[in-house]
Design a protein around this motif. Structure first.
Motif, PDB file in Angstrom:
ATOM      1  N   MET A 154      16.462  12.018 -39.511  1.00  0.00           N
ATOM      2  CA  MET A 154      16.984  11.019 -38.945  1.00  0.00           C
ATOM      3  C   MET A 154      16.724  10.767 -37.518  1.00  0.00           C
ATOM      4  O   MET A 154      16.836  10.184 -36.981  1.00  0.00           O
ATOM      5  CB  MET A 154      18.544  11.356 -38.808  1.00  0.00           C
ATOM      6  CG  MET A 154      19.633  10.310 -38.675  1.00  0.00           C
ATOM      7  SD  MET A 154      21.174  10.813 -39.432  1.00  0.00           S
ATOM      8  CE  MET A 154      21.037  12.616 -37.830  1.00  0.00           C
ATOM      9  N   VAL A 155      16.268  11.838 -36.381  1.00  0.00           N
ATOM     10  CA  VAL A 155      16.020  11.890 -35.536  1.00  0.00           C
ATOM     11  C   VAL A 155      14.604  11.253 -35.662  1.00  0.00           C
ATOM     12  O   VAL A 155      13.996  10.567 -34.825  1.00  0.00           O
ATOM     13  CB  VAL A 155      15.742  13.404 -34.672  1.00  0.00           C
ATOM     14  CG1 VAL A 155      15.078  13.109 -33.566  1.00  0.00           C
ATOM     15  CG2 VAL A 155      17.181  13.508 -34.611  1.00  0.00           C
ATOM     16  N   GLY A 156      13.883  11.637 -36.263  1.00  0.00           N
ATOM     17  CA  GLY A 156      12.125  11.396 -36.141  1.00  0.00           C
ATOM     18  C   GLY A 156      12.181   9.994 -37.179  1.00  0.00           C
ATOM     19  O   GLY A 156      11.317   8.573 -35.842  1.00  0.00           O
ATOM     20  N   GLU A 157      12.956   8.814 -37.332  1.00  0.00           N
ATOM     21  CA  GLU A 157      13.214   7.954 -37.866  1.00  0.00           C
ATOM     22  C   GLU A 157      13.801   7.155 -37.084  1.00  0.00           C
ATOM     23  O   GLU A 157      13.702   5.646 -36.469  1.00  0.00           O
ATOM     24  CB  GLU A 157      14.366   7.187 -38.941  1.00  0.00           C
ATOM     25  CG  GLU A 157      14.623   6.064 -39.441  1.00  0.00           C
ATOM     26  CD  GLU A 157      12.915   5.569 -40.207  1.00  0.00           C
ATOM     27  OE1 GLU A 157      13.192   4.857 -40.135  1.00  0.00           O
ATOM     28  OE2 GLU A 157      12.306   6.158 -40.561  1.00  0.00           O
ATOM     29  N   LYS A 176      15.870  22.235 -32.736  1.00  0.00           N
ATOM     30  CA  LYS A 176      14.646  23.138 -33.147  1.00  0.00           C
ATOM     31  C   LYS A 176      15.025  23.707 -34.644  1.00  0.00           C
ATOM     32  O   LYS A 176      13.911  23.980 -34.935  1.00  0.00           O
ATOM     33  CB  LYS A 176      15.012  23.716 -31.814  1.00  0.00           C
ATOM     34  CG  LYS A 176      14.541  23.034 -30.302  1.00  0.00           C
ATOM     35  CD  LYS A 176      13.724  24.058 -29.534  1.00  0.00           C
ATOM     36  CE  LYS A 176      12.996  23.768 -28.453  1.00  0.00           C
ATOM     37  NZ  LYS A 176      12.931  22.851 -28.182  1.00  0.00           N
ATOM     38  N   GLU A 177      16.682  23.848 -35.334  1.00  0.00           N
ATOM     39  CA  GLU A 177      16.928  24.331 -35.989  1.00  0.00           C
ATOM     40  C   GLU A 177      18.390  23.665 -36.289  1.00  0.00           C
ATOM     41  O   GLU A 177      18.829  22.045 -35.599  1.00  0.00           O
ATOM     42  CB  GLU A 177      17.623  25.422 -35.821  1.00  0.00           C
ATOM     43  CG  GLU A 177      18.976  25.768 -34.465  1.00  0.00           C
ATOM     44  CD  GLU A 177      19.235  26.211 -33.637  1.00  0.00           C
ATOM     45  OE1 GLU A 177      20.551  26.466 -34.139  1.00  0.00           O
ATOM     46  OE2 GLU A 177      18.583  27.552 -33.838  1.00  0.00           O
ATOM     47  N   GLY A 178      18.404  23.827 -37.717  1.00  0.00           N
ATOM     48  CA  GLY A 178      19.663  22.545 -38.367  1.00  0.00           C
ATOM     49  C   GLY A 178      18.652  22.472 -39.816  1.00  0.00           C
ATOM     50  O   GLY A 178      17.675  22.875 -39.844  1.00  0.00           O
ATOM     51  N   MET A 179      19.632  21.089 -40.436  1.00  0.00           N
ATOM     52  CA  MET A 179      19.130  20.274 -41.912  1.00  0.00           C
ATOM     53  C   MET A 179      18.038  19.807 -41.528  1.00  0.00           C
ATOM     54  O   MET A 179      17.977  18.806 -40.256  1.00  0.00           O
ATOM     55  CB  MET A 179      20.707  20.086 -42.184  1.00  0.00           C
ATOM     56  CG  MET A 179      22.021  21.147 -42.631  1.00  0.00           C
ATOM     57  SD  MET A 179      23.304  20.710 -42.998  1.00  0.00           S
ATOM     58  CE  MET A 179      23.158  19.304 -43.746  1.00  0.00           C
ATOM     59  N   ILE A 180      17.435  19.673 -42.607  1.00  0.00           N
ATOM     60  CA  ILE A 180      16.212  18.433 -42.477  1.00  0.00           C
ATOM     61  C   ILE A 180      16.529  17.226 -42.002  1.00  0.00           C
ATOM     62  O   ILE A 180      15.398  16.244 -41.833  1.00  0.00           O
ATOM     63  CB  ILE A 180      14.517  19.205 -44.171  1.00  0.00           C
ATOM     64  CG1 ILE A 180      13.837  19.083 -43.805  1.00  0.00           C
ATOM     65  CG2 ILE A 180      15.936  17.996 -45.052  1.00  0.00           C
ATOM     66  CD1 ILE A 180      12.816  19.570 -43.589  1.00  0.00           C
ATOM     67  N   SER A 181      18.126  16.690 -42.745  1.00  0.00           N
ATOM     68  CA  SER A 181      18.112  15.196 -42.976  1.00  0.00           C
ATOM     69  C   SER A 181      18.134  14.994 -41.734  1.00  0.00           C
ATOM     70  O   SER A 181      18.107  13.872 -41.169  1.00  0.00           O
ATOM     71  CB  SER A 181      18.954  15.093 -43.742  1.00  0.00           C
ATOM     72  OG  SER A 181      20.351  16.032 -43.138  1.00  0.00           O
TER      73      SER A 181
END
Length: 144
Positions: free
Chosen positions: A60-63, A51-56
């Motif tokens: 990475m989670v999406g990938e 829900k928060e954090g860096m876009i990378s």
């Protein structure tokens, strides 16, 4: 005792057994793929989008989720192919089993016929011996 159908029945049995082994392998692979797909579903549902954090991290989670989805889709396609193969092998097994049973039945019928023939010959032989013994006893009584 062997009949003329014994060798054919043996060959048909070997063919049926080979198909049965392939069928069992295919069914085991199908079960393994089902378990693998279930595990991938669990793994995909366990992946939590931050829900928060860096876009990378989000990328990475999406990938990771898309890789798991591709793996799941590949396993599902492989499962469809294996299921098709299993159905084909089941059909082949059924045909091979019927062919084997036909020749086994013919073999049993021929062996039964051979046994009946041997019993008849044995009975004729025993009748002949008893006739000879009876004739021998009559000739003995006639001489006395």
């Amino acid at each position: 005792m062997k009949s003329q159908f014994s060798k054919i029945a043996k060959i048909r049995k070997q063919k049926r057994d080979a198909i049965e082994r392939e069928l069992l392998k295919s069914q085991n692979k199908e079960r393994m793929l089902n378990h693998k797909i279930a595990a991938l579903y669990d793994e995909i549902s366990a992946v939590q989008i931050p829900k928060e954090g860096m876009i990378s991290l989000l990328l990475m989670v999406g990938e990771q989720k898309s890789i798991l989805s591709r793996d799941k889709k590949r396993c599902e396609q492989e499962l469809i192919a294996v299921q098709r193969n299993t159905k084909q092998l089941q059909s082949e097994y059924k045909k091979a089993h019927i062919e084997y049973e036909k020749f086994k039945y013919l073999e049993e019928q021929e062996l039964q016929t051979m046994m009946e023939k041997i019993k008849r010959e044995e009975q004729l032989y025993l009748d002949e011996i008893s006739t000879m013994l009876f004739a021998g006893e009559i000739s003995k009584k006639g001489r006395e």
